[in-house]
Write a protein that holds these residues in place. Structure first.
Motif, PDB file in Angstrom:
ATOM      1  N   ALA A 105      74.118 -73.085 164.288  1.00  0.00           N
ATOM      2  CA  ALA A 105      73.340 -73.894 163.350  1.00  0.00           C
ATOM      3  C   ALA A 105      72.160 -73.099 162.806  1.00  0.00           C
ATOM      4  O   ALA A 105      71.851 -73.158 161.597  1.00  0.00           O
ATOM      5  N   TRP A 106      71.481 -72.331 163.669  1.00  0.00           N
ATOM      6  CA  TRP A 106      70.339 -71.547 163.194  1.00  0.00           C
ATOM      7  C   TRP A 106      70.789 -70.429 162.262  1.00  0.00           C
ATOM      8  O   TRP A 106      70.071 -70.099 161.304  1.00  0.00           O
ATOM      9  N   TYR A 107      71.941 -69.857 162.503  1.00  0.00           N
ATOM     10  CA  TYR A 107      72.465 -68.831 161.591  1.00  0.00           C
ATOM     11  C   TYR A 107      72.598 -69.396 160.182  1.00  0.00           C
ATOM     12  O   TYR A 107      72.225 -68.735 159.196  1.00  0.00           O
ATOM     13  N   LEU A 108      73.128 -70.617 160.058  1.00  0.00           N
ATOM     14  CA  LEU A 108      73.281 -71.232 158.737  1.00  0.00           C
ATOM     15  C   LEU A 108      71.935 -71.595 158.128  1.00  0.00           C
ATOM     16  O   LEU A 108      71.711 -71.410 156.925  1.00  0.00           O
ATOM     17  N   VAL A 109      71.038 -72.144 158.971  1.00  0.00           N
ATOM     18  CA  VAL A 109      69.706 -72.502 158.463  1.00  0.00           C
ATOM     19  C   VAL A 109      68.990 -71.268 157.929  1.00  0.00           C
ATOM     20  O   VAL A 109      68.402 -71.277 156.825  1.00  0.00           O
ATOM     21  N   LYS A 110      69.031 -70.205 158.690  1.00  0.00           N
ATOM     22  CA  LYS A 110      68.321 -68.975 158.289  1.00  0.00           C
ATOM     23  C   LYS A 110      68.959 -68.349 157.050  1.00  0.00           C
ATOM     24  O   LYS A 110      68.247 -67.871 156.148  1.00  0.00           O
ATOM     25  N   SER A 111      70.289 -68.390 156.986  1.00  0.00           N
ATOM     26  CA  SER A 111      70.970 -67.785 155.833  1.00  0.00           C
ATOM     27  C   SER A 111      70.752 -68.616 154.573  1.00  0.00           C
ATOM     28  O   SER A 111      70.532 -68.058 153.480  1.00  0.00           O
ATOM     29  N   LEU A 112      70.812 -69.959 154.688  1.00  0.00           N
ATOM     30  CA  LEU A 112      70.635 -70.805 153.512  1.00  0.00           C
ATOM     31  C   LEU A 112      69.180 -70.869 153.064  1.00  0.00           C
ATOM     32  O   LEU A 112      68.895 -71.250 151.922  1.00  0.00           O
ATOM     33  N   ALA A 113      68.247 -70.521 153.925  1.00  0.00           N
ATOM     34  CA  ALA A 113      66.839 -70.502 153.521  1.00  0.00           C
ATOM     35  C   ALA A 113      66.570 -69.423 152.487  1.00  0.00           C
ATOM     36  O   ALA A 113      65.707 -69.577 151.611  1.00  0.00           O
ATOM     37  N   SER A 114      67.329 -68.346 152.570  1.00  0.00           N
ATOM     38  CA  SER A 114      67.142 -67.248 151.621  1.00  0.00           C
ATOM     39  C   SER A 114      68.168 -67.260 150.497  1.00  0.00           C
ATOM     40  O   SER A 114      67.944 -66.633 149.458  1.00  0.00           O
ATOM     41  N   ASN A 115      69.292 -67.946 150.688  1.00  0.00           N
ATOM     42  CA  ASN A 115      70.341 -68.030 149.669  1.00  0.00           C
ATOM     43  C   ASN A 115      70.773 -69.493 149.540  1.00  0.00           C
ATOM     44  O   ASN A 115      71.027 -70.164 150.546  1.00  0.00           O
ATOM     45  N   GLU A 116      70.887 -69.984 148.305  1.00  0.00           N
ATOM     46  CA  GLU A 116      71.270 -71.375 148.105  1.00  0.00           C
ATOM     47  C   GLU A 116      72.723 -71.646 148.464  1.00  0.00           C
ATOM     48  O   GLU A 116      73.093 -72.777 148.765  1.00  0.00           O
ATOM     49  N   SER A 117      73.554 -70.625 148.428  1.00  0.00           N
ATOM     50  CA  SER A 117      74.961 -70.802 148.774  1.00  0.00           C
ATOM     51  C   SER A 117      75.438 -69.584 149.547  1.00  0.00           C
ATOM     52  O   SER A 117      74.958 -68.465 149.338  1.00  0.00           O
ATOM     53  N   LEU A 118      76.404 -69.818 150.437  1.00  0.00           N
ATOM     54  CA  LEU A 118      76.991 -68.757 151.245  1.00  0.00           C
ATOM     55  C   LEU A 118      78.494 -68.749 151.027  1.00  0.00           C
ATOM     56  O   LEU A 118      79.115 -69.785 150.779  1.00  0.00           O
ATOM     57  N   ARG A 119      79.059 -67.551 151.157  1.00  0.00           N
ATOM     58  CA  ARG A 119      80.517 -67.449 151.081  1.00  0.00           C
ATOM     59  C   ARG A 119      81.125 -67.982 152.380  1.00  0.00           C
ATOM     60  O   ARG A 119      80.720 -67.590 153.472  1.00  0.00           O
ATOM     61  N   TYR A 120      82.103 -68.836 152.238  1.00  0.00           N
ATOM     62  CA  TYR A 120      82.709 -69.503 153.392  1.00  0.00           C
ATOM     63  C   TYR A 120      83.327 -68.481 154.347  1.00  0.00           C
ATOM     64  O   TYR A 120      83.086 -68.526 155.563  1.00  0.00           O
TER      65      TYR A 120
ATOM     66  N   VAL B 214      57.075 -68.682 165.555  1.00  0.00           N
ATOM     67  CA  VAL B 214      57.461 -68.927 166.950  1.00  0.00           C
ATOM     68  C   VAL B 214      58.885 -69.478 167.028  1.00  0.00           C
ATOM     69  O   VAL B 214      59.703 -69.020 167.834  1.00  0.00           O
ATOM     70  N   LEU B 215      59.184 -70.463 166.191  1.00  0.00           N
ATOM     71  CA  LEU B 215      60.532 -71.031 166.194  1.00  0.00           C
ATOM     72  C   LEU B 215      61.559 -69.987 165.784  1.00  0.00           C
ATOM     73  O   LEU B 215      62.630 -69.880 166.410  1.00  0.00           O
ATOM     74  N   ARG B 216      61.220 -69.224 164.753  1.00  0.00           N
ATOM     75  CA  ARG B 216      62.162 -68.201 164.291  1.00  0.00           C
ATOM     76  C   ARG B 216      62.387 -67.146 165.363  1.00  0.00           C
ATOM     77  O   ARG B 216      63.529 -66.727 165.585  1.00  0.00           O
ATOM     78  N   SER B 217      61.333 -66.742 166.043  1.00  0.00           N
ATOM     79  CA  SER B 217      61.486 -65.731 167.092  1.00  0.00           C
ATOM     80  C   SER B 217      62.329 -66.275 168.246  1.00  0.00           C
ATOM     81  O   SER B 217      63.184 -65.563 168.797  1.00  0.00           O
ATOM     82  N   ARG B 218      62.117 -67.525 168.604  1.00  0.00           N
ATOM     83  CA  ARG B 218      62.875 -68.110 169.719  1.00  0.00           C
ATOM     84  C   ARG B 218      64.361 -68.186 169.407  1.00  0.00           C
ATOM     85  O   ARG B 218      65.207 -67.807 170.228  1.00  0.00           O
ATOM     86  N   LEU B 219      64.696 -68.694 168.208  1.00  0.00           N
ATOM     87  CA  LEU B 219      66.108 -68.859 167.866  1.00  0.00           C
ATOM     88  C   LEU B 219      66.766 -67.516 167.533  1.00  0.00           C
ATOM     89  O   LEU B 219      67.950 -67.318 167.841  1.00  0.00           O
ATOM     90  N   ASP B 220      66.007 -66.588 166.913  1.00  0.00           N
ATOM     91  CA  ASP B 220      66.564 -65.252 166.693  1.00  0.00           C
ATOM     92  C   ASP B 220      66.835 -64.566 168.025  1.00  0.00           C
ATOM     93  O   ASP B 220      67.836 -63.833 168.177  1.00  0.00           O
ATOM     94  N   LEU B 221      65.952 -64.764 168.995  1.00  0.00           N
ATOM     95  CA  LEU B 221      66.159 -64.194 170.320  1.00  0.00           C
ATOM     96  C   LEU B 221      67.436 -64.755 170.964  1.00  0.00           C
ATOM     97  O   LEU B 221      68.193 -64.010 171.618  1.00  0.00           O
ATOM     98  N   ALA B 222      67.696 -66.039 170.747  1.00  0.00           N
ATOM     99  CA  ALA B 222      68.922 -66.629 171.295  1.00  0.00           C
ATOM    100  C   ALA B 222      70.158 -66.019 170.650  1.00  0.00           C
ATOM    101  O   ALA B 222      71.155 -65.731 171.328  1.00  0.00           O
ATOM    102  N   ILE B 223      70.079 -65.785 169.326  1.00  0.00           N
ATOM    103  CA  ILE B 223      71.226 -65.179 168.646  1.00  0.00           C
ATOM    104  C   ILE B 223      71.439 -63.755 169.133  1.00  0.00           C
ATOM    105  O   ILE B 223      72.571 -63.329 169.422  1.00  0.00           O
TER     106      ILE B 223
END
Length: 848
Positions: free
Chosen positions: A692-707, A771-780
């Motif tokens: 879920a965080w991968y999608l949130v982080k990717s869509l924050a910088s791009n309005e659409s992603l390739r499936y 802080v949130l970004r560092s925590r979830l990036d660390l999990a990834i």
């Protein structure tokens, strides 16, 4: 003191009903009329009179050498034996029957009259006692006779007289009264033992301590055949250890068995007759047949046949009784017969009270939606046109949650239409247990009465029967079968509703029902199925049955069916029901920014024009400033109706558009954190927080992603979470819960976007939190490191295996080179991720 006898078989025993007559002596009266308190004995001992339990309640009656006893049958109806089961009946004594016997005023219907008619006057005998036996249907008559004639001769004379002059009682016009001499010692018991066709004959010794002989079947036949036809004689098995020995006599008629038992009980069989050296006494008793309740015994002994048969009979009876009632209630639910809002009186009162009670909220909402309906006028007209055409296919309205699908259909396309049925799949699918699911389905169509609680009881009965007889009883039905019954009754009711518009003088009156429905599509009711495929995690019997039932309605020209769904993959489920049809589809998306702005402003104008409002009114300058900000806020918020309505309500309270949109974004961020990113109480999620965080982080910088690009990422392709190992299933699950939206092209998924327009801004806000970004990036990174470590272990294991060979052929050198390159690449990735993880850990340790 002499005891008096009372009648237990005749209403004339009641003093007020007794025929008054003076006692007198005649030929049939032997001795005196006993009176209470008279103690004289006329020179001899006092003789105790017999009651219904014998002399002195001993159960026996005795006869002197010049006396005998006759038994007359068919004096009383045997059906009256139930009266003896009453607790007060056994304590009643016999009346003074001899006085009534000698009375000249006896009715022809009285039993005493039958006995009197059965004894001829030419026979030299004197009746001394009469003892009726109500449960045996007869009576004992004790008599005395002179020395020149025997009791056997008297008995023969009476029997011959009854054969030549048959006497038939009123309750048995086809059977005459019979008489036989009592040769044994009758037992006058008042136990709850009632006659039957079977007699048990016990062979007992004539004296205590003696021995008894077991009589043969021939001897028993010769003794008992004169009383009636014998159907069977069953002797005791030779190896039986039961004493005394016994045999069973089965008579063809019950009255024959009664005669034999009363005449032969206590008979002593001498040695010359086969009774042994010391003689044998016969003790007779009625024995209830083992098959007296043969129907019930057969049912109890064949449960594999009877239990399913009973279940089928009960189901048939329930169908015949309750199905018409249920169909009536479904029809009333469809045509709104009992709907109070459609009542004329209610409408009149509502119109009169409109000026008194003003519902501002509803007015503002209707005014705001009016702007949207103007924009979607073409869609509404298209729907109304489809409802006037004959087409055996579905109408599908697809759109995200909050796009106004339900309001578009019910409030606009079907406005003013009476015969409509709304089925909401959400409460049916979310119901817990079969009973709750059945109740929810029944409530959605007006199906009543419904006995959903019987499903649990019948399941227990079925489980018990399966454990007992090894097969299911058939009482319980599956959820599929019970839902099928509900939908079948609903289809019947819908067809009747559609045919209600048919008139006898119609030009198409000669057509059959099906042809008429096909020719008049405008008369068919409309079935709206809302929230179809709600939480469509896997195939559900609820959705399958609804789709199958809807296909039957459409193909049978019974009703128009409109599906409202949020799921873009609805065609998979509906195509199984209608595989050879093309659906009529309408896709509702977010409204345009211009219509969205008009929607919000209409809400505000409706509130400002309401003079009775209590909300804070905006000044002209403040309102102009807010409108200038509104364009920018609507661009961020998007065209989702629920979000726009939320914004309008905040603006009514006096908030500026920027402040309102900031709070909406903050609230959306909190929802995303709780529902998709946090690992606490994750329940049955089909995705991992890292995905879920991968999608949130990717869509924050791009309005659409390739499936496909998302599917090829390590987070989706090699997830360590067991429930999230299938990347496509993860994306479908996240689309179902509206974190993302999957857009298709030519039927295949193409791009991934945010589930709501406001989520795009919420994604950016979440990624700006260090802080949130560092925590979830660390999990990834931690998960990616584990994935690469597993790959390194696999490479090292294969290299170790190749190195253990005695000789390395030339052919394995390319494989070794390939594995070494993979090992080096994975090691470089792990080292780079370790550096990033160190920086992220430092942020988590330094910042709050």
């Amino acid at each position: 003191m002499q005891t008096s006898r009372r009648v237990s078989f005749n209403p004339t025993s009641i003093p007020r009903l007794r025929t008054p007559s003076a006692p007198r002596r005649d030929f049939y009266n032997a001795g005196r009329i006993p009176r209470n308190g008279w103690k004289g004995n006329c020179g001899r001992g006092i003789r105790r009179e017999s009651t219904e339990t014998g002399e002195n309640r001993t159960g026996h009656i005795t006869a002197t050498p010049n006396e005998g006893i006759l038994f007359f049958d068919n004096i009383f109806p045997l059906k009256l034996t139930w009266a003896l089961r009453l607790p007060w009946q056994a304590e009643r004594n016999l009346p003074d029957l001899l006085r009534r016997f000698n009375s000249q005023t006896l009715s022809s219907f009285e039993p005493l009259n039958l006995v009197k008619r059965a004894i001829p006057q030419s026979v030299p005998m004197k009746v001394t006692e009469i003892l009726p036996r109500l449960k045996d249907g007869g009576a004992f008559v004790k008599f005395s006779h002179p020395d020149g004639i025997t009791a056997n001769e008297i008995g023969g004379l009476v029997s011959r007289y009854l054969k030549e002059n048959p006497i038939k009682p009123w309750f048995s016009p086809f059977r005459r009264i019979r008489s036989n001499l009592v040769v044994g010692k009758p037992w006058l018991e008042d136990l709850y033992r009632f006659p039957s066709c079977r007699i048990k004959v016990e062979f007992v010794p004539t004296s205590p301590g003696g021995t008894a002989a077991e009589l043969s079947q021939e001897t028993l036949y010769s003794l008992f055949r004169k009383y009636g036809k014998l159907a069977e004689i069953s002797s005791q098995p030779s190896d039986s250890k039961i004493f005394p020995k016994f045999a069973y006599l089965d008579f063809a008629r019950m009255r024959h068995a009664i005669m034999a038992r009363n005449c032969m009980h206590g008979l002593r069989v001498l040695e010359a007759e086969g009774g042994g050296a010391a003689g044998t006494e016969l003790r007779l008793s009625f024995e209830q047949r083992l098959k007296s309740h043969w129907i019930w015994d057969w049912i109890a002994s064949h449960p594999r046949v009877t239990i399913p048969a009973v279940a089928a009979l009960l189901a048939t009876a329930a169908t015949l009784v309750f199905d018409p009632i249920r169909t009536f209630f479904i029809k009333a639910h469809v045509d709104h017969a009992f709907h109070i809002r459609d009542n004329r009186i209610y409408k009149w009162f509502k119109s009169q009270a409109t000026d008194i009670f003003t519902f501002r909220i509803h007015k503002s909402e209707e005014a705001g939606l009016g702007a949207i309906w103007d924009d979607r006028k073409q869609v509404i007209d298209q729907l109304q046109t489809w409802l006037m055409e004959t087409a055996d296919t579905f109408i599908v309205v697809q759109g995200p949650r909050g796009s106004g699908k339900k309001e578009l259909i019910l409030d606009q396309a079907l406005k003013g239409r009476q015969n409509t049925l709304l089925i909401d799949c959400k409460p049916i699918q979310e119901a817990r247990g079969d009973s709750a699911t059945i109740s929810a389905a029944a409530a959605s169509v007006g199906y009543r009465p419904v006995f959903s609680w019987m499903n649990s009881i019948s399941s227990l009965i079925d489980l018990a029967a399966q454990g007992t007889i090894g097969v299911k009883s058939g009482f319980s039905e599956t959820l599929d079968a019970q839902l099928g019954k509900i939908w079948q009754n609903t289809a019947t009711a819908l067809k009747q509703v559609a045919l209600n518009s048919r008139k006898k003088d119609d030009k198409d009156a000669a057509l059959g029902d099906d042809d008429w429905l096909e020719a008049h599509p405008e008369c068919r009711p409309v079935v709206v199925i809302d929230n179809f495929l709600h939480k469509n995690e896997e195939s559900s019997v609820v959705y399958d049955k609804i789709a199958e039932w809807s296909a039957g309605l459409t193909m049978g020209n019974i009703a128009h069916v409109i599906f409202l769904t949020n799921d873009i993959s609805y065609s998979k489920s509906l195509s199984r029901a209608l595989p050879d049809r093309v659906f009529r589809q309408i896709a509702l998306g977010d409204i345009t920014p211009e219509v969205a702005k008009k929607f919000v402003l209409t809400h505000l104008d409706s509130d400002q024009n309401d003079a009775s409002g209590n909300d804070v009114k905006l000044s002209a300058r403040q309102r102009q400033f807010d409108i200038n900000e509104l364009d920018e806020c609507i661009e961020v918020l998007g065209g989702r109706l629920t979000d726009l309505e939320f914004l309008a309500r905040r603006l009514k309270t006096g908030q500026t558009p920027k402040r309102a949109i900031a709070e909406i974004i903050e609230q959306s961020s909190s929802e995303i954190m709780k529902m998709y990113l946090l690992t606490v109480d994750k329940g049955d999620r089909k995705w991992s927080p890292e995905q879920a965080w991968y999608l949130v982080k990717s869509l924050a910088s791009n309005e659409s992603l390739r499936y496909n690009e998302v599917l090829l990422s390590n987070t989706f392709a090699s997830s360590l979470t067991p429930s999230a190992s299938n990347g496509e299933a993860v994306l479908e699950a996240l689309s179902a819960v509206e974190l993302i939206t999957i857009k298709t092209h030519n039927g295949r998924p193409q791009t991934i976007k945010a589930g709501k327009p406001v989520y795009q801004a919420a994604f950016r806000q979440l990624t700006e939190d260090r802080v949130l970004r560092s925590r979830l990036d660390l999990a990834i990174l931690t998960e990616l490191t584990k994935i690469e470590t597993k790959s390194i272990d696999k490479y090292e294991g294969e290299l170790n295996m190749l190195g253990s060979l005695p000789r390395q052929p030339r052919e394995v050198w390319p494989r070794i080179t390939f594995l070494l390159g993979k090992l080096a690449s994975s090691q470089q990735k792990v080292e780079a991720w370790e550096k990033e993880m160190g920086a992220l850990k430092k942020v988590l340790m330094d910042e709050y």
